[in-house]
Each structure stands twice: as C-alpha cells, then as structure tokens.
Design a protein around this motif. Structure first.
Motif, PDB file in Angstrom:
ATOM      1  N   TYR A 119     -51.555-100.038  14.335  1.00 40.91           N
ATOM      2  CA  TYR A 119     -50.478-100.826  14.950  1.00 40.91           C
ATOM      3  C   TYR A 119     -50.550-102.252  14.396  1.00 40.91           C
ATOM      4  O   TYR A 119     -51.552-102.648  13.788  1.00 40.91           O
ATOM      5  N   TYR A 129     -54.807 -93.832  14.787  1.00 43.81           N
ATOM      6  CA  TYR A 129     -53.726 -94.694  15.275  1.00 43.81           C
ATOM      7  C   TYR A 129     -53.852 -96.115  14.727  1.00 43.81           C
ATOM      8  O   TYR A 129     -54.919 -96.731  14.784  1.00 43.81           O
ATOM      9  N   GLU A 189     -45.507 -89.916  13.384  1.00 44.25           N
ATOM     10  CA  GLU A 189     -44.180 -89.877  14.002  1.00 44.25           C
ATOM     11  C   GLU A 189     -43.259 -88.930  13.241  1.00 44.25           C
ATOM     12  O   GLU A 189     -42.518 -88.148  13.848  1.00 44.25           O
ATOM     13  N   LYS A 190     -43.317 -88.979  11.919  1.00 38.81           N
ATOM     14  CA  LYS A 190     -42.492 -88.068  11.116  1.00 38.81           C
ATOM     15  C   LYS A 190     -42.980 -86.631  11.261  1.00 38.81           C
ATOM     16  O   LYS A 190     -42.178 -85.692  11.309  1.00 38.81           O
ATOM     17  N   THR A 236     -49.682 -94.122  11.932  1.00 43.11           N
ATOM     18  CA  THR A 236     -48.832 -93.813  13.078  1.00 43.11           C
ATOM     19  C   THR A 236     -47.440 -93.398  12.627  1.00 43.11           C
ATOM     20  O   THR A 236     -46.862 -92.432  13.157  1.00 43.11           O
ATOM     21  N   LYS A 237     -46.881 -94.075  11.641  1.00 39.49           N
ATOM     22  CA  LYS A 237     -45.562 -93.712  11.120  1.00 39.49           C
ATOM     23  C   LYS A 237     -45.595 -92.313  10.513  1.00 39.49           C
ATOM     24  O   LYS A 237     -44.634 -91.546  10.640  1.00 39.49           O
ATOM     25  N   TYR A 267     -46.838 -96.818   5.086  1.00 34.45           N
ATOM     26  CA  TYR A 267     -46.391 -97.523   6.285  1.00 34.45           C
ATOM     27  C   TYR A 267     -47.339 -97.321   7.464  1.00 34.45           C
ATOM     28  O   TYR A 267     -46.991 -97.600   8.608  1.00 34.45           O
ATOM     29  N   THR A 301     -45.184 -88.943   4.432  1.00 34.11           N
ATOM     30  CA  THR A 301     -45.452 -90.334   4.089  1.00 34.11           C
ATOM     31  C   THR A 301     -45.393 -90.544   2.587  1.00 34.11           C
ATOM     32  O   THR A 301     -45.662 -89.615   1.810  1.00 34.11           O
ATOM     33  N   HIS A 325     -50.707 -92.960  23.119  1.00 33.56           N
ATOM     34  CA  HIS A 325     -50.149 -92.940  21.763  1.00 33.56           C
ATOM     35  C   HIS A 325     -50.512 -91.636  21.072  1.00 33.56           C
ATOM     36  O   HIS A 325     -51.451 -90.942  21.472  1.00 33.56           O
ATOM     37  N   ASP A 327     -41.683 -85.229  14.512  1.00 31.16           N
ATOM     38  CA  ASP A 327     -40.238 -85.392  14.749  1.00 31.16           C
ATOM     39  C   ASP A 327     -39.529 -84.049  14.528  1.00 31.16           C
ATOM     40  O   ASP A 327     -39.002 -83.771  13.448  1.00 31.16           O
TER      41      ASP A 327
END
Length: 386
Positions: free
Chosen positions: A44, A42, A200-201, A196-197, A193, A75, A36, A204
């Motif tokens: 979840y 991290y 991810e952004k 991890t979110k 959120y 975020t 991950h 990206d």
C-alpha cells in the motif's frame, strides 16, 4: 450455495479462486480475517505516498516459466534483481558470500579458483550434514559461519544454527564468482503496480465473492458450500488437538525519512549488531522516484502472526499428526505455507496452488466419467428388461 469456500486471500487461496471461477465456472467465496486481500504480500502507499510492503519485503523470483506466465496474466513487471549487503566488522559486504565478499573483507585479490582453495582450507568437513551449522562450516569454515550466519540465525529463529534443520541455511548458497545478486532465478521481477493491484485483477471475476474481516468459523453453518480450501494454520483448523505448531513471527518498525536514499541497496542484514535482523528500503524494490524514502526494520519474535514454520525434526513429526487428520477429510484441501507447514517462497505457493487446481479438475473429470458410465450401465439394464 457456493461450490467452494476458500479460507485465506493470499497466494494459495487467490490462485485457486481465480482458476476455479475462470476455468471451471465455479462459484467461489473467499474469506480472510484481515481487512485486505493479498495475504502477506499486501502492499500500500504510506502517508508519504511511498509504496511499502506491510508484512516485510516480498521479492518475486522463480525458475518456473509456468508460474511466471500465469501471474503475468494479472500484472506487468518491473525487472528487478535484489541485492543484499551484510554489516560485518564495520564493512558492508555482499551476501550470499562470493568473490567480492572475501576480497573486500580480507583485502585480497583472489581469483575464482583461488577462492575455491580458500574455502577448502577453512572448511571443516562433516561426515553427516544434519544441521544449519553443519552446512556452513562444511562449506566455508567456522570464521565465516560466526561472522555472517550464527548471529543472524539466532536472532531470526531464537535458536542456534546447530539446533536447526540443514534446510534453513542451505537456501543461501556460497559462490566463487562475482555474482552479488541475492537470487539467480531465471525470472526476477516485481509487479509493476504492486502486489495488491495484481491480486485485485486476479480476483476480479463475477463468480468470486470476497468477505474480509471474517473468521470462517463464524459463518460455518450459515453459508452453504460444497467443498472447502483451507490455507490457514493446519493446527488451528483442528483446534490444536495435538498442540500448537511452532512459528516465528516478526515485528515491523516503519520509518519515513526526509531524504532520497537511506542505504546502499534494497536490504542490509545485521547478523551481529542491534536487535533487528535487517533493514529494507522500499524504493529500490518499486523503482519509485520520491524526495523521501521509507524503510522497515524487522525484529523476529515468538508471539504474533505465524510467518515462518520452524524446521526442526520434532516439529515435522507434530505436523505429520495433523497431516494424517487432513488426509482423512473429504471435500477439503489444505494448501499453502501455513496449511502444509512448509517454508515456501511465493512462487512455490503459486505452483502448489496450480497443482492443486489440476488435481481438483482431474478428480471432477474422473467422477463425472464414473457417473456417466454408471448411467450407461443403468440404461443398458433398463433396455434389456424391455
């Protein structure tokens, strides 16, 4: 051919990957041994559907507007001010020690000024503040030191506070007001959120490629890159040439309970009882509404993933040997807690990564200018020969 290979997808590696890709249009490969991104931050959803932090609670706080504004690109935030209680003599008392702590503990009704005198009467003044024990005894005296700090520090580090650098306990202030927040930073919030979110952004971008479940040493010589950014343990990078740098690790025991609430606040410390150091209840951190609740118990240990560099003079000297090797490396940057053997908070790692990005960019601009000047000189020589 990648411009940069980045080892580690935690805060240090991910911030640099994002800046290099988005601002400098560099092609970046980011690699992590784990399955991950987001490093130790991290999070979840567990089997009950509760957002938990796999590697223990990560509470974001900073005084740096630059760091907060940077992360805000990826975020939205939930305002959250962390509070911690310590289980001492059968009571749950606020920590850091403050006016409420002392008044509740001793059944007193002191004012702030009276508490200052209370501490002064009990403190044992030290000529030199060298150890964590010195910090506390010099400030609030031996009784409070033994009730709140000695046992917790012994469990956390497997060392007596008298064997640890003053920097460890200096992180925990003593207050004479009623402020029972664990942190007093200007910005205190949790990613709305989850971490991890947010990562991810951050990652990206078409210029960023991610490889998980991968040891970077396994792909050396296989994947071409120009420069390396390393965020792992610095002693491991150099194959432990001078020996291993000591770390403390943590074992996490998660529980989901069929009740809405387990404890009175986000984290409760246990300085004197049980084998674990603290229990954290995640719904306080996330604000999530759920008919069940999930908690984590933390047990400090010697073996396992490296979490906390142990701040002792001999360890600092050992790190200096590795640092000297790192300074001799070309096109290689060492960034983050493990790579610089520093006990950094999350915001400090982000700030270090942003500073490293500026350094990289400045170096590239300087090199480009040198090259341009060199070409101009060559061109002027060519013209003079015509």
């Amino acid at each position: 051919m990648y411009d940069y290979m980045i080892v580690g997808a935690g805060f240090a590696g991910s911030v640099l990957a994002e800046r290099l890709a988005r601002v400098e249009n560099k092609k970046v490969l980011i690699i992590d041994k784990r399955n991950h991104i987001a490093g130790n931050a991290y999070d979840y959803y567990d089997e009950a559907g509760i957002l938990v932090h796999k590697y223990g609670p990560h509470i974001f706080h900073t005084n740096s507007k630059d760091v907060f504004d940077y992360l805000s690109k990826f975020t939205k935030w939930r305002n959250y001010q962390h509070r911690v209680l310590a289980s001492v003599d059968g009571q749950l008392l606020p920590i850091p020690i403050n006016l409420n702590t002392i008044n509740t503990m001793y059944g007193l009704n002191l004012s702030s000024d009276e508490l200052t005198e209370f501490f002064k009467e009990r403190s044992e003044k030290k000529k030199e503040i060298l150890t964590s024990e010195d910090v506390v005894i010099n400030s609030v005296g031996r009784e409070l030191y033994e009730k709140f700090f000695k046992g917790y520090t012994k469990k956390q580090w497997n060392l007596d506070p008298s064997e640890l650098s003053a920097s460890v306990i200096a992180r925990i202030p003593t207050r004479t007001n009623k402020d029972d927040r664990y942190f007093t930073d200007t910005f205190q919030a949790m990613p709305l959120y989850g971490y991890t979110k947010m990562f991810e952004k951050m990652l990206d971008h078409p210029n960023i490629h991610i490889m998980l479940n991968t040891d970077y040493k396994d792909i050396l010589g296989v994947i071409a890159y120009k420069k390396l950014i390393y965020t792992g343990p610095i002693d491991e990078y150099f194959d432990f040439r001078f020996g291993k740098l000591p770390y403390r690790s943590i074992e996490f025991k998660f529980e989901t309970l069929d009740q809405e609430k387990f404890q009175e606040t986000g984290t409760v410390n246990y300085p004197n009882d049980y084998g674990f150091t603290r229990i954290t209840e995640f719904k306080y951190l996330s604000g999530q509404k759920h008919h069940k609740t999930s908690v984590v118990y933390e047990f400090s240990k010697t073996d396992g993933d490296p979490y906390y560099p142990i701040p002792r003079p001999e360890n600092a000297l050992l790190y200096k040997k590795y640092q000297q090797l790192a300074l001799q490396m070309e096109n290689t940057y060492f960034v983050g807690r493990l790579a610089t053997y520093k006990y950094y908070n999350m915001d400090q790692v982000v700030a270090q990564a942003l500073a490293t990005f500026k350094q990289i960019r400045d170096n590239e601009i300087a090199n480009a200018n040198i090259l341009a000047n060199h070409k101009m000189i060559l061109n002027s020589k060519d013209l003079s020969e015509i």
